[in-house]
Design a protein around this motif. Structure first.
Motif, PDB file in Angstrom:
ATOM      1  N   PHE A   1       0.841  -1.187   0.000  1.00 43.93           N
ATOM      2  CA  PHE A   1       0.000   0.000   0.000  1.00 43.93           C
ATOM      3  C   PHE A   1       0.880   1.241   0.000  1.00 43.93           C
ATOM      4  N   SER A   2       0.272   2.370  -0.335  1.00 44.60           N
ATOM      5  CA  SER A   2       0.952   3.647  -0.210  1.00 44.60           C
ATOM      6  C   SER A   2       0.244   4.436   0.879  1.00 44.60           C
ATOM      7  N   ALA A   3       1.038   5.177   1.636  1.00 45.06           N
ATOM      8  CA  ALA A   3       0.473   5.937   2.753  1.00 45.06           C
ATOM      9  C   ALA A   3       1.288   7.203   2.968  1.00 45.06           C
ATOM     10  N   ARG A   4       0.605   8.254   3.441  1.00 54.10           N
ATOM     11  CA  ARG A   4       1.261   9.513   3.801  1.00 54.10           C
ATOM     12  C   ARG A   4       1.479   9.486   5.306  1.00 54.10           C
ATOM     13  N   VAL A   5       2.765   9.432   5.711  1.00 55.02           N
ATOM     14  CA  VAL A   5       3.113   9.303   7.129  1.00 55.02           C
ATOM     15  C   VAL A   5       4.295  10.196   7.485  1.00 55.02           C
ATOM     16  N   THR A   6       4.424  10.480   8.770  1.00 50.69           N
ATOM     17  CA  THR A   6       5.562  11.241   9.282  1.00 50.69           C
ATOM     18  C   THR A   6       6.738  10.280   9.492  1.00 50.69           C
ATOM     19  N   PRO A   7       7.942  10.824   9.709  1.00 54.19           N
ATOM     20  CA  PRO A   7       9.092   9.938   9.951  1.00 54.19           C
ATOM     21  C   PRO A   7       8.919   8.994  11.144  1.00 54.19           C
ATOM     22  N   SER A   8       8.327   9.455  12.246  1.00 52.89           N
ATOM     23  CA  SER A   8       8.153   8.558  13.395  1.00 52.89           C
ATOM     24  C   SER A   8       7.118   7.470  13.095  1.00 52.89           C
ATOM     25  N   GLN A   9       6.069   7.819  12.332  1.00 51.17           N
ATOM     26  CA  GLN A   9       5.088   6.813  11.930  1.00 51.17           C
ATOM     27  C   GLN A   9       5.731   5.805  10.981  1.00 51.17           C
ATOM     28  N   LEU A  10       6.611   6.287  10.116  1.00 52.12           N
ATOM     29  CA  LEU A  10       7.313   5.399   9.186  1.00 52.12           C
ATOM     30  C   LEU A  10       8.157   4.381   9.945  1.00 52.12           C
ATOM     31  N   ASP A  11       8.827   4.827  11.003  1.00 56.65           N
ATOM     32  CA  ASP A  11       9.619   3.898  11.822  1.00 56.65           C
ATOM     33  C   ASP A  11       8.737   2.819  12.437  1.00 56.65           C
ATOM     34  N   ALA A  12       7.541   3.204  12.893  1.00 58.35           N
ATOM     35  CA  ALA A  12       6.618   2.220  13.481  1.00 58.35           C
ATOM     36  C   ALA A  12       6.139   1.225  12.425  1.00 58.35           C
ATOM     37  N   ILE A  13       5.931   1.689  11.202  1.00 60.68           N
ATOM     38  CA  ILE A  13       5.508   0.791  10.114  1.00 60.68           C
ATOM     39  C   ILE A  13       6.623  -0.198   9.793  1.00 60.68           C
ATOM     40  N   LYS A  14       7.845   0.279   9.720  1.00 68.75           N
ATOM     41  CA  LYS A  14       8.987  -0.591   9.392  1.00 68.75           C
ATOM     42  C   LYS A  14       9.188  -1.693  10.424  1.00 68.75           C
ATOM     43  N   LYS A  15       8.758  -1.473  11.655  1.00 66.29           N
ATOM     44  CA  LYS A  15       8.920  -2.464  12.722  1.00 66.29           C
ATOM     45  C   LYS A  15       7.890  -3.582  12.666  1.00 66.29           C
ATOM     46  N   GLN A  16       6.871  -3.448  11.830  1.00 63.80           N
ATOM     47  CA  GLN A  16       5.840  -4.486  11.722  1.00 63.80           C
ATOM     48  C   GLN A  16       6.439  -5.723  11.044  1.00 63.80           C
ATOM     49  N   PRO A  17       6.208  -6.909  11.586  1.00 62.54           N
ATOM     50  CA  PRO A  17       6.836  -8.123  11.031  1.00 62.54           C
ATOM     51  C   PRO A  17       6.369  -8.468   9.617  1.00 62.54           C
ATOM     52  N   GLN A  18       5.184  -7.990   9.204  1.00 59.53           N
ATOM     53  CA  GLN A  18       4.673  -8.298   7.869  1.00 59.53           C
ATOM     54  C   GLN A  18       5.275  -7.398   6.789  1.00 59.53           C
ATOM     55  N   VAL A  19       5.966  -6.343   7.188  1.00 62.72           N
ATOM     56  CA  VAL A  19       6.517  -5.378   6.232  1.00 62.72           C
ATOM     57  C   VAL A  19       7.865  -5.879   5.725  1.00 62.72           C
ATOM     58  N   ASN A  20       7.978  -5.961   4.396  1.00 71.61           N
ATOM     59  CA  ASN A  20       9.209  -6.436   3.777  1.00 71.61           C
ATOM     60  C   ASN A  20      10.126  -5.302   3.338  1.00 71.61           C
ATOM     61  N   ARG A  21       9.536  -4.252   2.790  1.00 74.44           N
ATOM     62  CA  ARG A  21      10.340  -3.159   2.248  1.00 74.44           C
ATOM     63  C   ARG A  21       9.495  -1.889   2.209  1.00 74.44           C
ATOM     64  N   VAL A  22      10.141  -0.754   2.421  1.00 73.33           N
ATOM     65  CA  VAL A  22       9.482   0.548   2.341  1.00 73.33           C
ATOM     66  C   VAL A  22      10.336   1.454   1.474  1.00 73.33           C
ATOM     67  N   LEU A  23       9.697   2.066   0.486  1.00 70.81           N
ATOM     68  CA  LEU A  23      10.395   2.982  -0.419  1.00 70.81           C
ATOM     69  C   LEU A  23       9.649   4.301  -0.487  1.00 70.81           C
ATOM     70  N   PRO A  24      10.384   5.415  -0.612  1.00 74.05           N
ATOM     71  CA  PRO A  24       9.682   6.682  -0.806  1.00 74.05           C
ATOM     72  C   PRO A  24       9.024   6.703  -2.181  1.00 74.05           C
ATOM     73  N   SER A  25       7.867   7.298  -2.269  1.00 73.95           N
ATOM     74  CA  SER A  25       7.168   7.423  -3.541  1.00 73.95           C
ATOM     75  C   SER A  25       7.761   8.596  -4.299  1.00 73.95           C
ATOM     76  N   VAL A  26       8.133   8.368  -5.535  1.00 73.72           N
ATOM     77  CA  VAL A  26       8.699   9.438  -6.368  1.00 73.72           C
ATOM     78  C   VAL A  26       7.995   9.462  -7.710  1.00 73.72           C
ATOM     79  N   THR A  27       7.989  10.621  -8.327  1.00 72.50           N
ATOM     80  CA  THR A  27       7.446  10.779  -9.669  1.00 72.50           C
ATOM     81  C   THR A  27       8.605  11.022 -10.613  1.00 72.50           C
ATOM     82  N   LEU A  28       8.712  10.209 -11.634  1.00 75.39           N
ATOM     83  CA  LEU A  28       9.781  10.353 -12.627  1.00 75.39           C
ATOM     84  C   LEU A  28       9.220  10.989 -13.883  1.00 75.39           C
TER      85      LEU A  28
END
Length: 121
Positions: free
Chosen positions: A83-110
């Protein structure tokens, strides 16, 4: 020492409330502005919809289903599971700690540098 009067208490509150607000605002600003991230997760368990699974991960990380629904932008289920989500840096850290999360990348427009390739546009 005389007990404080209602006027002195009111004046004290008028002086201190803006300072307290500034302290809370600086704490929020210190976290950083929200940004959009792509979150890739494990396969959805049987019997659970993709949206329920993704919201569950976000709910645990953000603390409430309401915050999770506000943060989620889109959920992906056909080519990748995530999924894509708009989160703050501290929220991002909490998401990364979830065991189901494999990878997190910033969304960019090319953007394409040119619309022509070998004379074809």
């Amino acid at each position: 020492m005389n007990p404080p009067t209602a006027t002195s208490v009111l004046l004290l509150l008028i002086v201190l409330l803006p300072l307290a607000g500034a302290v809370f605002m600086s704490a929020a600003v210190a976290d950083g502005p929200p940004a959009v991230y792509l979150v890739f997760v494990d396969p959805t368990p049987p019997g659970v919809t993709c949206m329920q699974f993704h919201l569950g991960i976000l709910t645990v990380a953000l603390g409430s289903e309401e915050k999770a629904k506000e943060a989620m932008i889109y959920n992906y289920k056909n080519v990748v599971n995530g999924f894509s989500a708009r989160v703050t840096p501290s929220q991002l850290d909490a998401i990364k700690k979830q065991p189901q999360v494999n990878r997190v990348l910033p969304s960019v427009t090319l953007h394409l540098m040119s619309s022509k390739f070998n004379g074809v546009s």
